[in-house]
Design a protein around this motif. Sequence first.
Motif, PDB file in Angstrom:
ATOM      1  N   ASP A 140       0.814  -1.221   0.000  1.00 35.35           N
ATOM      2  CA  ASP A 140       0.000   0.000   0.000  1.00 35.35           C
ATOM      3  C   ASP A 140       0.845   1.268   0.000  1.00 35.35           C
ATOM      4  N   PHE A 141       2.150   1.124  -0.202  1.00 33.23           N
ATOM      5  CA  PHE A 141       3.009   2.306  -0.191  1.00 33.23           C
ATOM      6  C   PHE A 141       2.575   3.281  -1.283  1.00 33.23           C
ATOM      7  N   ALA A 142       2.544   4.553  -0.926  1.00 36.27           N
ATOM      8  CA  ALA A 142       2.150   5.585  -1.890  1.00 36.27           C
ATOM      9  C   ALA A 142       2.900   6.868  -1.574  1.00 36.27           C
ATOM     10  N   SER A 143       2.997   7.729  -2.552  1.00 32.64           N
ATOM     11  CA  SER A 143       3.634   9.029  -2.367  1.00 32.64           C
ATOM     12  C   SER A 143       2.628   9.993  -1.756  1.00 32.64           C
ATOM     13  N   PRO A 144       3.108  11.117  -1.233  1.00 30.32           N
ATOM     14  CA  PRO A 144       2.166  12.138  -0.745  1.00 30.32           C
ATOM     15  C   PRO A 144       1.226  12.600  -1.855  1.00 30.32           C
ATOM     16  N   ALA A 145       0.266  13.407  -1.491  1.00 32.58           N
ATOM     17  CA  ALA A 145      -0.754  13.854  -2.445  1.00 32.58           C
ATOM     18  C   ALA A 145      -0.114  14.414  -3.714  1.00 32.58           C
ATOM     19  N   VAL A 146      -0.600  13.935  -4.857  1.00 27.94           N
ATOM     20  CA  VAL A 146      -0.092  14.368  -6.158  1.00 27.94           C
ATOM     21  C   VAL A 146      -1.183  15.176  -6.850  1.00 27.94           C
ATOM     22  N   ASN A 147      -0.834  16.381  -7.268  1.00 28.57           N
ATOM     23  CA  ASN A 147      -1.829  17.229  -7.929  1.00 28.57           C
ATOM     24  C   ASN A 147      -1.139  18.136  -8.937  1.00 28.57           C
ATOM     25  N   ALA A 192       6.062  10.403  -9.196  1.00 27.60           N
ATOM     26  CA  ALA A 192       6.085  10.792  -7.783  1.00 27.60           C
ATOM     27  C   ALA A 192       6.365   9.598  -6.879  1.00 27.60           C
ATOM     28  N   VAL A 193       5.733   8.461  -7.152  1.00 29.97           N
ATOM     29  CA  VAL A 193       5.940   7.301  -6.283  1.00 29.97           C
ATOM     30  C   VAL A 193       7.325   6.698  -6.513  1.00 29.97           C
ATOM     31  N   SER A 194       7.874   6.849  -7.713  1.00 27.27           N
ATOM     32  CA  SER A 194       9.247   6.389  -7.957  1.00 27.27           C
ATOM     33  C   SER A 194      10.222   7.174  -7.087  1.00 27.27           C
ATOM     34  N   ARG A 252      11.941  17.248  -9.780  1.00 27.68           N
ATOM     35  CA  ARG A 252      12.030  18.460 -10.597  1.00 27.68           C
ATOM     36  C   ARG A 252      11.200  18.311 -11.878  1.00 27.68           C
ATOM     37  N   TYR A 253      11.249  17.136 -12.465  1.00 23.38           N
ATOM     38  CA  TYR A 253      10.434  16.874 -13.657  1.00 23.38           C
ATOM     39  C   TYR A 253       8.949  17.033 -13.338  1.00 23.38           C
ATOM     40  N   ASN A 254       8.528  16.520 -12.197  1.00 22.01           N
ATOM     41  CA  ASN A 254       7.127  16.656 -11.808  1.00 22.01           C
ATOM     42  C   ASN A 254       6.756  18.119 -11.555  1.00 22.01           C
ATOM     43  N   ASP A 255       7.681  18.874 -10.991  1.00 21.29           N
ATOM     44  CA  ASP A 255       7.417  20.305 -10.777  1.00 21.29           C
ATOM     45  C   ASP A 255       7.244  21.026 -12.114  1.00 21.29           C
ATOM     46  N   TYR A 256       8.059  20.658 -13.086  1.00 23.07           N
ATOM     47  CA  TYR A 256       7.922  21.262 -14.412  1.00 23.07           C
ATOM     48  C   TYR A 256       6.605  20.855 -15.071  1.00 23.07           C
ATOM     49  N   LEU A 257       6.157  19.621 -14.802  1.00 22.51           N
ATOM     50  CA  LEU A 257       4.853  19.206 -15.317  1.00 22.51           C
ATOM     51  C   LEU A 257       3.747  20.082 -14.729  1.00 22.51           C
ATOM     52  N   ALA A 258       3.845  20.331 -13.431  1.00 22.24           N
ATOM     53  CA  ALA A 258       2.834  21.166 -12.777  1.00 22.24           C
ATOM     54  C   ALA A 258       2.859  22.592 -13.319  1.00 22.24           C
ATOM     55  N   ALA A 259       4.059  23.060 -13.684  1.00 17.20           N
ATOM     56  CA  ALA A 259       4.189  24.422 -14.210  1.00 17.20           C
ATOM     57  C   ALA A 259       3.845  24.502 -15.693  1.00 17.20           C
ATOM     58  N   GLY A 260       3.677  23.354 -16.324  1.00 20.43           N
ATOM     59  CA  GLY A 260       3.329  23.347 -17.741  1.00 20.43           C
ATOM     60  C   GLY A 260       4.508  23.512 -18.674  1.00 20.43           C
ATOM     61  N   THR A 261       5.731  23.361 -18.158  1.00 19.04           N
ATOM     62  CA  THR A 261       6.926  23.525 -18.995  1.00 19.04           C
ATOM     63  C   THR A 261       7.551  22.190 -19.390  1.00 19.04           C
ATOM     64  N   ALA A 262       6.924  21.095 -19.017  1.00 18.54           N
ATOM     65  CA  ALA A 262       7.369  19.759 -19.434  1.00 18.54           C
ATOM     66  C   ALA A 262       6.142  18.981 -19.892  1.00 18.54           C
ATOM     67  N   SER A 263       6.377  17.900 -20.602  1.00 20.67           N
ATOM     68  CA  SER A 263       5.255  17.137 -21.153  1.00 20.67           C
ATOM     69  C   SER A 263       5.256  15.707 -20.633  1.00 20.67           C
ATOM     70  N   PHE A 264       4.063  15.162 -20.490  1.00 19.41           N
ATOM     71  CA  PHE A 264       3.866  13.767 -20.123  1.00 19.41           C
ATOM     72  C   PHE A 264       2.735  13.257 -21.004  1.00 19.41           C
TER      73      PHE A 264
END
Length: 326
Positions: free
Chosen positions: A55-62, A70-72, A177-189
């Motif tokens: 059941d391991f999970a990362s903190p809230a992802v939004n 995030a979980v990696s 950092r990659y996830n932060d850029y995703l949140a900022a809209g400067t990276a793609s997933f």
Amino acid sequence: MTETIWFAALGLLKLAGAALRHPSRRFVLWALAAVVLLGFPVAMLVISKIDDNPDFASPAVNGGRSRAVAVSAALITRELEGSRWRANDPFFLPGGWLRDMPAFQLGLVGGLAKLSAAMVAERGPGYGSLGPDSDLNNAAGLLKYPGTVWKFDTRTTWLPTASAEKQYRNAQRSLDRYNDYLAAGTASFERRAESLAVVLEAVIRELDDCTAAIDHHLALDPSPLLDFGVNKVFYGNKGRLYAHSIVLRELGRDFEAVLAERRQAEAWTRMVEQIAVAARLRPWMVWSGQPDSSLLPNHLTAQGYLTLRARMQAAELLAGLNIRKP
């Protein structure tokens, strides 16, 4: 260099011999030996920790971040700070004598490395119009760093070198950092069926590697009572399977819309659960007996069977993802 080591060893032996000729010093040496012989096993029991919490999970992802990324990063942080990295402990530390925990940790990071590499592969989720994302690509490369390297790697140089912990910490920072850029809209997933299929193909290859490791070990036909390598294979596979079960569970949430569109949501859940079942095996003692033995079981064959079931479900899921919409 070899002569220097021999002279140093002879010098230590002479000092030990001189110390043993004095009763007071002899007592100190015997006390030190007792501490090592009794303290090391106790310390090994205390520090040995194989965290296979399903059941391991990362903190809230939004904010557009990837749950899988995030979980990696959270798994890396947990192994470095919570469990502590033991795979590179030198022989003079209790962790250097552990076998199961280091194999599990090496397998876990190896699984994360394969998944991260799949994400930045061509047509993968992290492969944008300008090519692979630099942070995600950097993390995938750092996770390939040998997990057995301590602060010194005498195989290459006698000078201090980057430890496995340092490289993996940098990988975790790159993922965040990659996830932060995703949140900022400067990276793609890329959340497309083709991108998910690339990752799934890598998963199938990884499951094949797990079963190949089992086949290779069993082909050696070791004696069950003298098989000192079975734990390394079993717990190495366990770490890889565990990493996949956790990351793929979150990746399914990243691609929830795609899986629903292709009507593969239930199939994805079944595949992840099957990988988790294979990763959950944890016998008190690992045996490599004959498959039909009534006394000594073969835990590698059990692990291999469950892994092959997961592989079959992954292949069926891949075929479903590749079906074009009418």
